[in-house]
Design a protein around this motif. Sequence first.
Motif, PDB file in Angstrom:
ATOM      1  N   ASN A 195      49.155  39.048  49.797  1.00 25.87           N
ATOM      2  CA  ASN A 195      47.866  39.126  50.493  1.00 25.87           C
ATOM      3  C   ASN A 195      46.754  39.549  49.523  1.00 25.87           C
ATOM      4  N   THR A 196      47.083  39.506  48.230  1.00 24.20           N
ATOM      5  CA  THR A 196      46.188  39.852  47.108  1.00 24.20           C
ATOM      6  C   THR A 196      45.911  41.340  47.016  1.00 24.20           C
ATOM      7  N   LYS A 197      46.689  42.180  47.748  1.00 22.37           N
ATOM      8  CA  LYS A 197      46.526  43.634  47.623  1.00 22.37           C
ATOM      9  C   LYS A 197      47.215  44.088  46.354  1.00 22.37           C
ATOM     10  N   VAL A 198      46.528  44.924  45.583  1.00 23.99           N
ATOM     11  CA  VAL A 198      47.065  45.404  44.316  1.00 23.99           C
ATOM     12  C   VAL A 198      48.198  46.378  44.586  1.00 23.99           C
ATOM     13  N   VAL A 199      49.380  46.067  44.031  1.00 24.96           N
ATOM     14  CA  VAL A 199      50.548  46.932  44.165  1.00 24.96           C
ATOM     15  C   VAL A 199      50.581  47.931  43.015  1.00 24.96           C
ATOM     16  N   ASN A 200      50.226  47.450  41.851  1.00 22.47           N
ATOM     17  CA  ASN A 200      50.206  48.330  40.682  1.00 22.47           C
ATOM     18  C   ASN A 200      49.313  47.710  39.615  1.00 22.47           C
ATOM     19  N   MET A 201      48.826  48.538  38.738  1.00 21.32           N
ATOM     20  CA  MET A 201      47.998  48.067  37.625  1.00 21.32           C
ATOM     21  C   MET A 201      48.128  49.056  36.468  1.00 21.32           C
ATOM     22  N   ASN A 202      47.951  48.514  35.257  1.00 20.84           N
ATOM     23  CA  ASN A 202      48.035  49.410  34.105  1.00 20.84           C
ATOM     24  C   ASN A 202      46.675  50.058  33.838  1.00 20.84           C
ATOM     25  N   THR A 203      46.650  50.931  32.847  1.00 20.43           N
ATOM     26  CA  THR A 203      45.426  51.693  32.544  1.00 20.43           C
ATOM     27  C   THR A 203      44.275  50.771  32.150  1.00 20.43           C
ATOM     28  N   SER A 204      44.594  49.702  31.379  1.00 20.21           N
ATOM     29  CA  SER A 204      43.543  48.764  30.964  1.00 20.21           C
ATOM     30  C   SER A 204      42.890  48.105  32.174  1.00 20.21           C
ATOM     31  N   ALA A 205      43.700  47.772  33.183  1.00 19.34           N
ATOM     32  CA  ALA A 205      43.156  47.143  34.387  1.00 19.34           C
ATOM     33  C   ALA A 205      42.250  48.110  35.154  1.00 19.34           C
ATOM     34  N   LYS A 206      42.667  49.402  35.218  1.00 23.27           N
ATOM     35  CA  LYS A 206      41.859  50.395  35.923  1.00 23.27           C
ATOM     36  C   LYS A 206      40.501  50.562  35.243  1.00 23.27           C
ATOM     37  N   GLU A 207      40.530  50.615  33.904  1.00 28.96           N
ATOM     38  CA  GLU A 207      39.279  50.787  33.164  1.00 28.96           C
ATOM     39  C   GLU A 207      38.375  49.571  33.314  1.00 28.96           C
ATOM     40  N   PHE A 208      38.980  48.360  33.308  1.00 26.21           N
ATOM     41  CA  PHE A 208      38.177  47.138  33.385  1.00 26.21           C
ATOM     42  C   PHE A 208      37.586  46.939  34.779  1.00 26.21           C
ATOM     43  N   SER A 231      39.892  30.529  35.493  1.00 26.51           N
ATOM     44  CA  SER A 231      38.660  31.165  35.023  1.00 26.51           C
ATOM     45  C   SER A 231      37.672  31.264  36.177  1.00 26.51           C
ATOM     46  N   ALA A 232      37.138  32.451  36.379  1.00 30.98           N
ATOM     47  CA  ALA A 232      36.205  32.658  37.490  1.00 30.98           C
ATOM     48  C   ALA A 232      35.300  33.845  37.177  1.00 30.98           C
ATOM     49  N   LYS A 233      34.354  34.094  38.113  1.00 29.81           N
ATOM     50  CA  LYS A 233      33.450  35.231  37.978  1.00 29.81           C
ATOM     51  C   LYS A 233      33.794  36.231  39.075  1.00 29.81           C
ATOM     52  N   ILE A 234      33.920  37.520  38.722  1.00 24.93           N
ATOM     53  CA  ILE A 234      34.295  38.557  39.695  1.00 24.93           C
ATOM     54  C   ILE A 234      33.304  39.710  39.627  1.00 24.93           C
ATOM     55  N   PHE A 235      33.423  40.616  40.634  1.00 25.42           N
ATOM     56  CA  PHE A 235      32.632  41.850  40.644  1.00 25.42           C
ATOM     57  C   PHE A 235      33.571  43.013  40.369  1.00 25.42           C
ATOM     58  N   THR A 236      33.273  43.799  39.357  1.00 27.18           N
ATOM     59  CA  THR A 236      34.006  45.044  39.166  1.00 27.18           C
ATOM     60  C   THR A 236      33.301  46.131  39.984  1.00 27.18           C
ATOM     61  N   LYS A 237      33.793  47.337  39.883  1.00 22.81           N
ATOM     62  CA  LYS A 237      33.202  48.422  40.670  1.00 22.81           C
ATOM     63  C   LYS A 237      31.748  48.621  40.262  1.00 22.81           C
ATOM     64  N   GLY A 238      30.898  48.795  41.231  1.00 17.23           N
ATOM     65  CA  GLY A 238      29.468  48.927  40.948  1.00 17.23           C
ATOM     66  C   GLY A 238      28.786  47.562  40.928  1.00 17.23           C
ATOM     67  N   LYS A 239      29.490  46.501  41.420  1.00 16.05           N
ATOM     68  CA  LYS A 239      28.944  45.138  41.501  1.00 16.05           C
ATOM     69  C   LYS A 239      28.519  44.588  40.139  1.00 16.05           C
ATOM     70  N   VAL A 240      29.281  44.944  39.100  1.00 14.51           N
ATOM     71  CA  VAL A 240      29.027  44.396  37.770  1.00 14.51           C
ATOM     72  C   VAL A 240      29.743  43.046  37.651  1.00 14.51           C
ATOM     73  N   GLU A 241      28.985  42.000  37.313  1.00 15.97           N
ATOM     74  CA  GLU A 241      29.570  40.664  37.203  1.00 15.97           C
ATOM     75  C   GLU A 241      30.325  40.525  35.877  1.00 15.97           C
ATOM     76  N   LYS A 242      31.513  39.949  35.983  1.00 22.92           N
ATOM     77  CA  LYS A 242      32.329  39.694  34.797  1.00 22.92           C
ATOM     78  C   LYS A 242      32.970  38.302  34.911  1.00 22.92           C
ATOM     79  N   HIS A 243      33.047  37.601  33.789  1.00 26.68           N
ATOM     80  CA  HIS A 243      33.795  36.346  33.710  1.00 26.68           C
ATOM     81  C   HIS A 243      35.192  36.659  33.185  1.00 26.68           C
TER      82      HIS A 243
END
Length: 802
Positions: free
Chosen positions: A89-102, A143-155
């Motif tokens: 359902n696209t719910k995050v089960v786990n993520m590494n430290t790099s993913a949390k920071e990104f 390849s797509a465009k997403i929003f990180t926390k704070g609505k920052v756009e990232k490719h």
Amino acid sequence: MKTERKSSLRSSKMDNGEVAILKRALLREKKARKVAENLLEHKSKELYDASLHLREANGRLENLLTKQGTPLDSAFINIIDPYVVMDLNTKVVNMNTSAKEFLGYDHTQDDIYLSGLVHPDYIEYTAESFQSLLQVGILKNYSAKIFTKGKVEKHVNINASLIYNKEGIPIAAQGVIRDITQEIEIKKLLENQKKQQDIIVENSPLGILLIVKDKIVRANKSFIELLGYTEVELSKLSLDDISTLEDNDLYETLVRKSIEEDKSFTIVRKFFKKSGETLHGKTSISSSLDEKGEVSYSVALIEDITQEKISEEKLKASEERMGTLIKNLQMGILLEDQDRKIVLANQKFCDLFGIPVSPETLKGVNSAQSIHKYKHLFLEQDSVVRRMEHVLEQKEAVAADEMELVDGRTFERDYIPLFNNGEYQGHLWSYNDVTLKKNYRKNLEIQKEKYGSIIANMNLGLVEVDTEENILMVNQSFCDMIGYSSIELIGNNAKEVIQIVEKDKEKIRKHTTKRLRGISDSYEVAVKTRKGDQRFWLISGAPRYDEIGNIIGSIGIHLDITEQKNLELQKENLLIELEASNKGLQEYAHIVSHDLKSPLRSVSALASWLYDDYKDQLDETGRYNLQMIQEKIEGMDKLISGILKYSTVNSDALENKEVNVDEVIKEIKEIIYIPDNVAIKIIQKLPVIKADRTMVHQLFQNFLSNAVVNIEKPEGLVEIDYKDQDTHWEFSIKDNGVGIPEEYHKKIFEIFQSIGNNERSTGIGLSIVKKIIDRYKGKVWLESEIGEGTTFFFTLIKNHKN
């Protein structure tokens, strides 16, 4: 009984033909099935290996998912890029430290759904990609465009795969996220810069060229308008095709220096417009080097400086003339005012007359009085003085007034009166010592008479024309060649007097244009003489220059090659006749082959019937004789087929494609008879060559068929090897058979020649081999030792043209 056998014979002919067709079809089907089976086996192995790999990976991931806390975290610790595991359902089960920071989220504190981070423009594409992941099990380069926390756009660029449980049911997905935002921004920036550069290039007043491998790949609007060519026309040309250099050595030096110092350089080139006009272009060239230090591309900026060049040349000429006067390089100068007082004199003037003082000392001296001190130098003293007084009285320019001196020298004197607004201001005397010139002129006249006689009597026709093709000079040989006298030719236009055959008129026009561009060359044309006879001429033409380097016409040397041309035409006709003859012989061979094989089949059938009907009544000798008849018929059939192959080797069209020689050997081993005691061995992997597959098959089959049947040892061996030469492939086929006597080494490649008493040999196989090798511009030879074996060598050219 006879009627039944005739009917049976006709039926046998039809059945044999149908059976042969069916056999060939079956053989092709077997080969195709074998290829398909090999391909299926290869793909099956790949799928099996992939499934094992996925099963192992999924097992490890499933174990990690079923455990809590630190085991999964420890699995992520070595992954540098952002790494995420989500449920279906696209719910995050786990993520590494790099993913949390990104992403800026922590799955242990918040419920994170990756689908909720996708930019609205990419939702539909994301849904399709997720469905593809569920169906295929893997997702590459999403390849797509997403929003990180704070609505920052990232490719981002994501590679993901499904995670399965032990029952093979997908339970989650894993993926590595790569931030490509900076790459996208750089790409957009480069695109914008390129657009800006394109606008600058297209609107630049300078002509701009992009040159790759000496070819013009792009030209801007200014350059197209400058020369009048279209961009398509320019794309087929190089810079040297539309321009020339005044100094090639300087150009090469500048090119080397610019490459060494990675700088641009500027040089003036002479450009040729499409209309035939020329212009001078100040050309700045910058080159870009690749990693090997070679020029990858060059950019040339061209500024039209034709008018500047003309003005510069005029100014330069004026300066040179003035410099000649001032620096006294060629003549003695004496400038006097209206009262004949010396205003200026140079050193050359003093040297000519032996005046022992410096030129500056002469300023203000009255020439009318001082002339009497030096008149003794002249051979006719009074005459020189009177001539000078007369010239001064007339005040008209005088050139090349000759004076002879007592010591044998000869001077030429020029007088130029100087006026300012119509008022006489003085005059200029210039003196030249022309003693050598006068002697040279005499020698030149002698040489002119000498070489004029040679030119007039040589066998080559000589013609000199101006830039308008008007004839200025011809020799007698040319008059004899064309049938007109020199009086009828000189002064007339060459295009009107010399009748060029219609098909060569355009050729003459092109070569005349080249001559005006300073290019010398040779070419052939057909002409008609005054009597109407057609002759062939070889013309060698060269531009003619004046003393300052301007083209003022051309000189042509003409050689009558009619006899040689007729011989060439006869040769072409003979070749056409020979080709027709060969074609007739081939057709005849086909007809004879068919006509000979038909009665052979009938005789074979009759012999078979006799054997079937009377084998119980015949003794062993009779049965043996009938079998011998069949063998002789079979041998005759092979002989006819061999003759037909031999006659068509050189006529069959070659279909040159890539041929895997290993595969050809494998096919041959399946269709020829190989005794149980003989093995065929390939020493090294054979190459893929470019040739006609049928010819290559026939070539190796003949060699291998001969090799395997001529081995009498208990353990027979045939070895195949090759060498890669510069222009040819060299193959060798070695056997440990009976060997071939030296006297047969050349004879066996001739038709109907064989060794020993092998009645099954037609003596045609190796002659066919020789013709095939000849057709591929190769050679064939052998090395053999009686009782030890034979090695056949042959070569085939690599790049064969039909």
